[in-house]
Design an enzyme around this catalytic site. Structure first.
Site, short mmCIF file in Angstrom:
data_model
loop_
_atom_site.label_atom_id
_atom_site.label_comp_id
_atom_site.label_asym_id
_atom_site.label_seq_id
_atom_site.Cartn_x
_atom_site.Cartn_y
_atom_site.Cartn_z
CG ASP A 232 28.21 21.84 10.83
OD1 ASP A 232 28.62 22.63 10.17
OD2 ASP A 232 29.14 20.92 11.41
CD GLU A 291 28.10 22.50 5.91
OE1 GLU A 291 29.33 23.11 5.33
OE2 GLU A 291 27.91 21.60 6.90
C1 GLC Z 1 30.55 22.90 8.42
C2 GLC Z 1 31.15 23.87 8.84
C3 GLC Z 1 32.58 24.13 8.99
C4 GLC Z 1 32.99 22.98 10.07
C5 GLC Z 1 32.69 21.55 9.75
C6 GLC Z 1 32.71 20.80 10.73
O1 GLC Z 1 31.14 22.57 7.15
O2 GLC Z 1 30.49 25.09 8.01
O3 GLC Z 1 33.16 25.37 9.57
O4 GLC Z 1 34.58 23.10 10.17
O5 GLC Z 1 31.03 21.58 9.55
O6 GLC Z 1 31.73 20.64 11.70
#
Ligand code: GLC
Length: 548
Positions: A232, A291
């Site tokens: 994340d 991500e």
């Molecule tokens: C990422 C996740 C999202 C979350 C954010 C903070 O973007 O996919 O759902 O709100 O991180 O952890």
């Protein structure tokens, strides 16, 4: 139709990626992730086993046979760890415990084992940019001395004195991704940084203990048998030295478009390198998936260099409008960028943070036609693809949720901003005539539209024109195709045509039928098209696969 289809076109049997994983896990280097189709389970909305209206690990395990039948290679589970749920579990209070909402560790163990028995791998989410404000570290930080005293528990986070005569102004002008300032003031007057909600304080990755703790957490889940991690905010852990001002409002809009002092800093790559070494020290091919909202395909490719992570979501593709020139450009740039570092591209059209793609592409019948066509295009491209739960059912975004049921913290912090994330998180319709359509024995935490009766798994199973059967057919054919590089074929304006060994894929992005010489034997089409003679009439907003 898929079995007859595959044998009718003379494609070879599926590759040995199917079946229990025990054997293949012992051999390294197959690179399973390079062309894997990975299914995202948003646990809270997938399947509820105990009737509390919230999806859980047991519910997910019970539905794994459905995923195996769909033909996916791996499952990514969104966070199910102990959490106050201020941001759907992306606010973790204990990284080694399952939140009772979702089950317990035995359930996690059972899920991983069952998935492996069914021939699927399991990736879990790791949230290293921030903890929950209820994490013991943050509680200790608040309870202890200010950041000015040496050895303060606040050193694991970003605590700073404020600006202004009485420290009444935040330390810099950074804004939270969810809206509002990225700083919150504590009772003793210091401020702490949270790039997301105030309940998600950012960790300080210049602190040795933070590194050690996360290595230990990764080991914990690797020892339990998971096949990797979706990381994340993988672009966020390192902040520019001195935390400089940005000098610009509405910073959330700049994410992924331009360099910001809190995202995509070069220092994050050292962390990913160290995690790669850790992943490689385990048997089997365990992977890391970034991500990372990077400003360009080239910046994104840095995350998948040979000594870093295995995959990084291609959000440029996800954000691409329904425009053939733009689609072609993003595909070319992405393939070139990942090839330059020896990696493959990881395509994605939807996830739990964005408006579902049938709605992004215009909604209604046209949006669905385009969504189906985009899926077939994505699955024809070289590389890996992620499928977000429900996209195989053609689910649209739910745009009329009443405010009182919403839970996305962005909704509460940024009134007026569009694209809040509850509408893509509505629980899956499995079967039956009444809500919650088999989601669980109780109700569902977000209401499902009445129209989802016709979109349930039960309603679509066996219907050759359904989106579910389209995905099943595409995934089965994809397994049987030899793979290999792609090239563009010439074609009339508005038609994207590409070929790979054994396959031609044609996508008509225009509002009218396009006629072309028959490219091959029809394998699959999003429009139920029947070619006749030497000419193929490609319907509007449709995609077809041809065997060559
Ligand atoms: C990422 C996740 C999202 C979350 C954010 C903070 O973007 O996919 O759902 O709100 O991180 O952890």
């Amino acid at each position: 139709m898929t079995h007859e289809l595959a044998s009718a076109v003379g494609l070879p049997s599926p590759t040995p990626a199917e079946g229990p994983l025990a054997a293949s896990n012992s051999s390294k280097g197959r690179g399973w992730w390079r062309d894997a189709v990975i299914y995202q389970v948003y646990v809270r909305s997938f399947a509820d086993s105990d009737g509390d209206g919230i999806g859980d690990l047991r519910g997910t395990t019970q539905r794994l046979p459905y995923l195996a039948q769909l033909g996916i290679d791996a499952v990514w589970l969104t966070p199910f760890y102990a959490s106050p749920q201020a941001d759907g579990g992306y606010d973790v209070a204990d990284y080694r415990t399952v939140d009772p909402l979702f089950g317990n560790l035995a359930d996690a163990d059972d899920l991983v084992r069952t998935a492996h028995e069914l021939g699927m791998r399991v990736i879990v989410d790791i949230v290293p940019n921030h903890t929950s404000d209820q994490h013991p570290w943050f509680r200790a930080a608040l309870a202890g001395p200010t950041s000015q005293s040496a050895g303060s528990a606040r050193e694991r986070y970003y605590f700073r004195p404020g600006k202004g005569p009485a420290g009444e102004l935040p330390p810099n002008d950074w804004e939270s991704v969810f809206g509002g300032p990225a700083w919150t003031r504590t009772a003793d007057g210091e401020w702490y940084l949270h790039l997301f909600a105030p309940e998600q304080p950012d960790l300080n990755w210049d602190n040795r203990e933070v590194h050690e703790e996360f290595e230990s957490v990764l080991r914990f889940w690797l020892d339990l048998g998971v096949d990797g991690f979706r990381i994340d905010v993988a672009h966020g852990m390192i902040k520019a030295a001195g935390l400089p001002d940005i000098g610009h409002k509405e910073q959330a809009r700049l994410i992924g478009a331009q360099k910001l002092p809190f995202f995509d800093q070069d220092g994050v790559h050292e962390i990913h390198r160290s995690w790669r070494r850790l992943l490689d020290s385990y048997p089997g091919d365990r992977i890391g998936v970034a991500e990372a909202w990077a400003p360009s395909p080239d910046r994104l490719a840095l995350y998948v260099r040979p000594d870093e992570l295995h995959q990084a979501f291609n959000f440029q593709f996800l954000r691409c409008p329904w425009d053939p020139a733009a689609m072609r450009a993003v595909i070319d740039e992405s393939l070139a960028a990942t090839a330059s570092v020896g990696a493959t591209t990881t395509w994605v059209l939807s996830n739990h943070d964005v408006v579902r793609h049938p709605t992004r592409y215009g909604g209604g019948r046209r949006g669905l036609r385009r969504a189906r066509a985009a899926a077939l295009l994505m699955l024809a491209l070289p590389g890996s693809a992620y499928v977000y739960q429900g996209e195989e059912l053609g689910l649209p975004e739910v745009t009329d949720l009443p405010d009182e049921v919403r839970q996305d913290p962005a909704f509460f912090r940024a009134a007026g901003q569009d694209g809040f994330r509850d509408g893509c998180r509505v629980p899956i319709p499995w079967a039956g005539q009444e809500p919650p359509y088999g989601f669980g024995p109780g109700s569902s935490w977000l209401p499902q539209p009445d129209s989802w009766r016709e979109l349930s798994v039960e309603a679509q199973t066996g219907d050759p024109y359904s989106t579910l059967e389209l995905y099943r057919s595409a995934l089965e054919l994809r397994r049987r195709l030899p793979g290999g590089p792609m090239r563009w074929l010439p074609g009339p304006e508005g038609l994207l045509a590409l070929s790979r060994p054994g396959l031609v894929c044609t996508l008509n992005t225009t509002g009218s039928v396009i006629e072309i010489p028959l490219p091959g034997r029809l394998l699959l089409s999003t429009d139920g098209m029947e070619p006749s003679g030497d000419t193929a009439r490609i319907p509007t907003d449709s995609c077809a696969w041809w065997a060559i």
